[in-house]
Design a protein around this motif. Sequence first.
Motif, mmCIF file in Angstrom:
data_model
loop_
_atom_site.group_PDB
_atom_site.id
_atom_site.type_symbol
_atom_site.label_atom_id
_atom_site.label_comp_id
_atom_site.label_asym_id
_atom_site.label_seq_id
_atom_site.Cartn_x
_atom_site.Cartn_y
_atom_site.Cartn_z
ATOM 1 N N VAL A 1 0.754 -1.334 0.101
ATOM 2 C CA VAL A 1 0.016 0.043 0.124
ATOM 3 C C VAL A 1 0.925 1.399 -0.046
ATOM 4 O O VAL A 1 0.562 2.306 -0.503
ATOM 5 C CB VAL A 1 -0.940 0.157 1.043
ATOM 6 N N ILE B 1 1.453 3.000 -3.237
ATOM 7 C CA ILE B 1 0.294 3.595 -3.926
ATOM 8 C C ILE B 1 0.122 4.966 -3.784
ATOM 9 O O ILE B 1 0.244 5.486 -2.753
ATOM 10 C CB ILE B 1 -0.924 2.585 -3.565
ATOM 11 N N PHE C 1 -2.228 7.786 -3.159
ATOM 12 C CA PHE C 1 -3.648 8.061 -2.707
ATOM 13 C C PHE C 1 -3.856 9.387 -2.969
ATOM 14 O O PHE C 1 -3.249 10.465 -2.439
ATOM 15 C CB PHE C 1 -3.938 7.825 -1.309
ATOM 16 N N LEU D 1 -12.836 3.743 -1.206
ATOM 17 C CA LEU D 1 -11.870 3.205 -0.365
ATOM 18 C C LEU D 1 -11.881 1.614 -0.372
ATOM 19 O O LEU D 1 -10.951 0.894 0.119
ATOM 20 C CB LEU D 1 -12.129 3.607 1.054
ATOM 21 N N SER E 1 -11.807 -0.081 -3.247
ATOM 22 C CA SER E 1 -11.437 -0.504 -4.524
ATOM 23 C C SER E 1 -10.119 -1.599 -4.339
ATOM 24 O O SER E 1 -9.162 -1.184 -3.714
ATOM 25 C CB SER E 1 -10.849 0.576 -5.513
ATOM 26 N N LYS F 1 -6.836 0.294 -4.720
ATOM 27 C CA LYS F 1 -6.063 0.944 -3.553
ATOM 28 C C LYS F 1 -5.799 -0.091 -2.553
ATOM 29 O O LYS F 1 -5.687 0.506 -1.191
ATOM 30 C CB LYS F 1 -7.420 2.107 -2.800
ATOM 31 N N LYS G 1 -6.216 1.354 3.138
ATOM 32 C CA LYS G 1 -5.796 2.451 4.139
ATOM 33 C C LYS G 1 -6.840 2.936 4.901
ATOM 34 O O LYS G 1 -8.181 2.888 4.494
ATOM 35 C CB LYS G 1 -5.271 3.789 3.388
#
Length: 327
Positions: free
Chosen positions: A166, A169, A171, A178, A180, A183, A233
């Motif tokens: 994560v 990624i 954001f 949130l 997906s 993500k 997250k």
Amino acid sequence: MNRKYIQKNYINLCSPVIGTKIYDYSDQFFGLASRLIKDEPPVFKDGVYDKNGKWMDGWETRRRRVKGNDFVIIKLGLPGMISFVEIDTSYFNGNQPQYASIDACYIDNKSKKFNWSNILSKQKLKPDAKHGFKINKSKKIFNYIRLNIYPDGGIARLKLLGDIVVDKIKFSKNKFDLLSILKGSKIVACSDEHFGKAENLLLPFKSKNMGNGWETRRRRGVGFDWVIIKLGKPGFIENFDIQTHYFKGNFPSHCSVQCFFSKTNININSIVNSSKKWEYLIKCLELKPHSSIKKQLSKKSKKINYLKLSIYPDGGISRIRSVGKIV
């Protein structure tokens, strides 16, 4: 009737859904390398031939007449840590490779040099079979994979099961979905997925058909079905979109959504057991066939990183989306 729940906790890092693509290959004379990373199970088409020979649902190279071996390089859509590898030679019987191995590396935007590290040593392959291997270097981050086959032949599918990293990624500071998979959200457990995988709930595009959603078997006793999702997250959710597209005579009667926040990683058994007492964001939302049911929360949720979607008593949901912001 009690059912043992299904532990998930990994995603397929090799899936085109997250942007994974074929980067390079030595040969694809009989079967395209892109078939290797298809999400759909391989199929066999009896009596079907193309201009080069028998059509096979997988990556297949020509018979090698010089020294060396064939390979395919795959660029992962999102960097990840690989825990398990599945090499599937379904329908390749007599034309499967004798052995296979896998190398991996991580390349940042500034470097274009492949510094390969072996994560799976040379393994014997059987015809028409699924082979599973545990990866010891599961804590290392990779975004390029090289599958080596010896000396040549065909493989139907390759799966790399693990976790998206994560922290790699980007954001948005604005509102987004949130839940997906793009993500970093993932399924950690579900009650049942007899007709459709729970992972489908998190896919970024609209469902393509009834088989592209999450669907449970028909219940013949007490209880209900559920799925638990871990967010990539922690965040605050403002509304939900529960979709039942293509589920017309098999959609659930209603659903509920519960939430939870944990600062530390919890084992799956504890998550499942405690989820019965989680706070409700949606208590009883009536569902409709082949629809998109939007639900605005009366107040923004607390900071959460786990969600439980329960459906009553059973049936199919194509997608669940949530709009919110990360912490």
